[in-house]
Design a protein around this motif. Structure first.
Motif, PDB file in Angstrom:
ATOM      1  N   LEU A 172      12.696   9.092   3.118  1.00  0.00           N
ATOM      2  CA  LEU A 172      12.926   9.803   1.859  1.00  0.00           C
ATOM      3  C   LEU A 172      12.044   9.259   0.733  1.00  0.00           C
ATOM      4  O   LEU A 172      11.431  10.004  -0.023  1.00  0.00           O
ATOM      5  CB  LEU A 172      14.398   9.626   1.486  1.00  0.00           C
ATOM      6  N   VAL A 173      11.992   7.923   0.610  1.00  0.00           N
ATOM      7  CA  VAL A 173      11.286   7.297  -0.511  1.00  0.00           C
ATOM      8  C   VAL A 173       9.767   7.345  -0.312  1.00  0.00           C
ATOM      9  O   VAL A 173       9.027   7.651  -1.236  1.00  0.00           O
ATOM     10  CB  VAL A 173      11.766   5.843  -0.709  1.00  0.00           C
ATOM     11  N   TYR A 174       9.320   7.040   0.902  1.00  0.00           N
ATOM     12  CA  TYR A 174       7.872   6.889   1.114  1.00  0.00           C
ATOM     13  C   TYR A 174       7.240   8.049   1.874  1.00  0.00           C
ATOM     14  O   TYR A 174       6.027   8.072   2.039  1.00  0.00           O
ATOM     15  CB  TYR A 174       7.591   5.577   1.851  1.00  0.00           C
ATOM     16  N   GLU A 195       0.805  -1.227   0.000  1.00  0.00           N
ATOM     17  CA  GLU A 195       0.000   0.000   0.000  1.00  0.00           C
ATOM     18  C   GLU A 195       0.844   1.286   0.000  1.00  0.00           C
ATOM     19  O   GLU A 195       0.560   2.202  -0.792  1.00  0.00           O
ATOM     20  CB  GLU A 195      -0.992  -0.065   1.175  1.00  0.00           C
ATOM     21  N   PRO A 196       1.913   1.400   0.827  1.00  0.00           N
ATOM     22  CA  PRO A 196       2.697   2.651   0.789  1.00  0.00           C
ATOM     23  C   PRO A 196       3.325   2.904  -0.586  1.00  0.00           C
ATOM     24  O   PRO A 196       3.457   4.056  -1.010  1.00  0.00           O
ATOM     25  CB  PRO A 196       3.795   2.425   1.837  1.00  0.00           C
ATOM     26  N   TRP A 197       3.695   1.849  -1.292  1.00  0.00           N
ATOM     27  CA  TRP A 197       4.252   2.016  -2.643  1.00  0.00           C
ATOM     28  C   TRP A 197       3.187   2.547  -3.599  1.00  0.00           C
ATOM     29  O   TRP A 197       3.425   3.481  -4.365  1.00  0.00           O
ATOM     30  CB  TRP A 197       4.806   0.676  -3.161  1.00  0.00           C
ATOM     31  N   ARG A 198       1.993   1.956  -3.558  1.00  0.00           N
ATOM     32  CA  ARG A 198       0.928   2.359  -4.495  1.00  0.00           C
ATOM     33  C   ARG A 198       0.510   3.808  -4.255  1.00  0.00           C
ATOM     34  O   ARG A 198       0.248   4.556  -5.194  1.00  0.00           O
ATOM     35  CB  ARG A 198      -0.287   1.429  -4.350  1.00  0.00           C
ATOM     36  N   THR A 199       0.443   4.213  -2.972  1.00  0.00           N
ATOM     37  CA  THR A 199       0.085   5.586  -2.650  1.00  0.00           C
ATOM     38  C   THR A 199       1.086   6.562  -3.259  1.00  0.00           C
ATOM     39  O   THR A 199       0.736   7.638  -3.718  1.00  0.00           O
ATOM     40  CB  THR A 199       0.077   5.774  -1.116  1.00  0.00           C
ATOM     41  N   ARG A 200       2.354   6.173  -3.262  1.00  0.00           N
ATOM     42  CA  ARG A 200       3.417   7.092  -3.666  1.00  0.00           C
ATOM     43  C   ARG A 200       3.704   7.004  -5.161  1.00  0.00           C
ATOM     44  O   ARG A 200       3.977   8.002  -5.799  1.00  0.00           O
ATOM     45  CB  ARG A 200       4.663   6.719  -2.859  1.00  0.00           C
ATOM     46  N   PHE A 201       3.669   5.777  -5.719  1.00  0.00           N
ATOM     47  CA  PHE A 201       4.147   5.591  -7.095  1.00  0.00           C
ATOM     48  C   PHE A 201       3.094   5.035  -8.053  1.00  0.00           C
ATOM     49  O   PHE A 201       3.399   4.757  -9.207  1.00  0.00           O
ATOM     50  CB  PHE A 201       5.381   4.690  -7.119  1.00  0.00           C
ATOM     51  N   GLY A 202       1.878   4.826  -7.577  1.00  0.00           N
ATOM     52  CA  GLY A 202       0.806   4.393  -8.469  1.00  0.00           C
ATOM     53  C   GLY A 202       0.686   2.884  -8.631  1.00  0.00           C
ATOM     54  O   GLY A 202       1.379   2.121  -7.973  1.00  0.00           O
ATOM     55  N   GLN A 203      -0.219   2.489  -9.535  1.00  0.00           N
ATOM     56  CA  GLN A 203      -0.631   1.086  -9.636  1.00  0.00           C
ATOM     57  C   GLN A 203       0.185   0.252 -10.618  1.00  0.00           C
ATOM     58  O   GLN A 203       0.082  -0.971 -10.630  1.00  0.00           O
ATOM     59  CB  GLN A 203      -2.102   1.011 -10.101  1.00  0.00           C
ATOM     60  N   ASN A 204       0.983   0.911 -11.478  1.00  0.00           N
ATOM     61  CA  ASN A 204       1.726   0.181 -12.505  1.00  0.00           C
ATOM     62  C   ASN A 204       2.712  -0.810 -11.869  1.00  0.00           C
ATOM     63  O   ASN A 204       3.582  -0.402 -11.089  1.00  0.00           O
ATOM     64  CB  ASN A 204       2.469   1.206 -13.376  1.00  0.00           C
ATOM     65  N   PRO A 205       2.588  -2.103 -12.170  1.00  0.00           N
ATOM     66  CA  PRO A 205       3.461  -3.086 -11.512  1.00  0.00           C
ATOM     67  C   PRO A 205       4.921  -3.017 -11.965  1.00  0.00           C
ATOM     68  O   PRO A 205       5.806  -3.362 -11.181  1.00  0.00           O
ATOM     69  CB  PRO A 205       2.845  -4.444 -11.889  1.00  0.00           C
ATOM     70  N   VAL A 206       5.181  -2.563 -13.196  1.00  0.00           N
ATOM     71  CA  VAL A 206       6.546  -2.661 -13.744  1.00  0.00           C
ATOM     72  C   VAL A 206       7.585  -1.906 -12.890  1.00  0.00           C
ATOM     73  O   VAL A 206       8.614  -2.472 -12.527  1.00  0.00           O
ATOM     74  CB  VAL A 206       6.588  -2.219 -15.226  1.00  0.00           C
ATOM     75  N   PRO A 207       7.330  -0.617 -12.537  1.00  0.00           N
ATOM     76  CA  PRO A 207       8.335   0.059 -11.705  1.00  0.00           C
ATOM     77  C   PRO A 207       8.580  -0.652 -10.373  1.00  0.00           C
ATOM     78  O   PRO A 207       9.717  -0.717  -9.907  1.00  0.00           O
ATOM     79  CB  PRO A 207       7.721   1.449 -11.471  1.00  0.00           C
TER      80      PRO A 207
END
Lengths: 184, 188
Positions: free
Chosen positions: B183-185, B116-128
């Protein structure tokens, strides 16, 4: 016999990791960005409890001190820890939780494990050319414990009786687990 | 999330796992087995990477300096992977599977791609996410092998034994991981 134990103990450990939420990278990321500390509390409590019981049971002869296995302290432990820390924070996986996350059906864990296999291979290939560098300089004599419980390993603080020191540290860890806030 | 234990019960279970492992056999460790798995694959394609050698303590040797370390200890485990440490790690995955099946926390379909923290920050695209997590895996296992152990070996088992190395490892890991995670999230 040890294979049988490996199966039982491994299943138990994997079960515990999944149940405490360590296979969920969101929990690791939230722990590391200091917003949800429930895993940190669980880890402090687990280390404190197992350490206290280990040293008490060794001192009364229930656990064989020969089972202890202390790793060497050298510069690379800190450097390697920091390199691991970067990947750990970004992925939300460490080697054990990345593998057990496969059992959750997490596809990103599969990419993590493949990357891990490559990282371990790169290390295997470069080890020969770095093994004589400062990275492997020992710290405080290498295989040392704060509190010794066996004849094999040296104590860093030999003035304090080993069991007393270890139990003191263990209880301190459990208190930290208790007072850390769950949500920040 | 449903099925997830609170810190106290979860900590009891984890603590029991560390204690039982050291009481019956040895402290727990995982990252070494990535090297063994690599060695097994390498050994499939090479006739020379693992050799029998009675001069070496383990009875096995390798031209690779790492596999040949400590009297060929890793070389032997590559040749004979049915040992405690390797089976333990495979059993861990089975244990996690059983837990998930027997009422443990269940990730959603989206969680299985990225947390969830990744999707909030970088969206739904699985490739990245997949690319990033692959590179993170390279760093994690390279770092863990340089350190001589990972979270389970150094931090859990090491600190349980009051090993200095466990404390040094935890210091290095958290000193890097906390700022990077913030920094990232971000904190929100």
């Amino acid at each position: 016999m040890t294979i049988f134990l490996a199966i039982i103990l491994g299943i138990f450990f994997g079960f515990a990791l999944q149940r405490v939420g360590a296979t969920n990278p969101a929990n690791i990321i939230n722990m590391l960005r200091l917003t949800d500390l429930h895993l940190m509390k669980a880890i402090f409590f687990a280390i404190g409890l197992s350490s206290t019981l280990l040293f008490v049971l060794m001192s009364i002869g229930v656990i064989d001190p020969g089972h202890l296995s202390v790793k060497s302290s050298y510069v690379g432990v800190i450097v390697g820890g920091a390199i691991m820390g970067v990947g750990f924070a970004v992925a939300g996986y460490c080697p054990g939780t990345g593998l057990t996350a496969l059992a959750d059906g997490r596809k990103d864990a599969l990419f993590f494990v493949c990357g891990g296999l490559l990282g371990a291979l790169i290390y295997t290939l470069v080890y020969g050319s770095i093994k004589n560098t400062w990275l492997f300089n020992n710290i405080a004599g290498g295989k040392v414990m704060l509190a010794t419980g066996s004849d094999t390993f040296q104590a860093l603080l030999p003035a304090i009786p080993g069991t007393l020191l270890a139990v003191g540290i263990g209880i301190a860890f459990m208190i930290i687990a208790w007072i850390l806030p769950k949500k920040v | 999330m449903d099925g997830q234990l609170n810190w106290f019960k979860g900590g009891l279970l984890l603590g029991a796992a560390f204690l039982l492992a050291v009481a019956f056999v040895n402290p727990i460790g995982v990252s070494t087995q990535f090297v063994i798995a690599d060695g097994i694959i390498w050994n499939l394609f090479s006739d020379t990477v693992i050799q029998k050698d009675t001069a070496n303590k383990s009875g096995y040797a390798s031209p690779n300096a790492y596999l040949n370390k400590s009297g060929g200890k890793y070389a032997k485990n590559v040749a004979k992977p049915l040992n405690y440490s390797f089976v333990f790690v495979i059993a861990m995955v089975i244990g996690a599977f059983l837990s998930a099946r027997l009422g443990g926390p269940h990730p959603t379909t989206q969680d299985r791609i990225a947390p969830e923290p990744w999707r909030t920050r970088f969206g739904q695209n699985p490739v990245p996410r997949y690319v990033t997590v692959f590179l993170a895996g390279v760093l994690v296992l390279f770092g863990a092998r340089l350190a001589g152990g990972c979270t389970s070996g150094h931090m859990m088992s090491g600190m349980m034994q009051t090993s200095l190395s466990g404390y040094l490892f935890a210091l290095g890991t958290f000193a890097a991981a906390v700022p990077i995670a913030v920094l990232v999230y971000k904190r929100i």
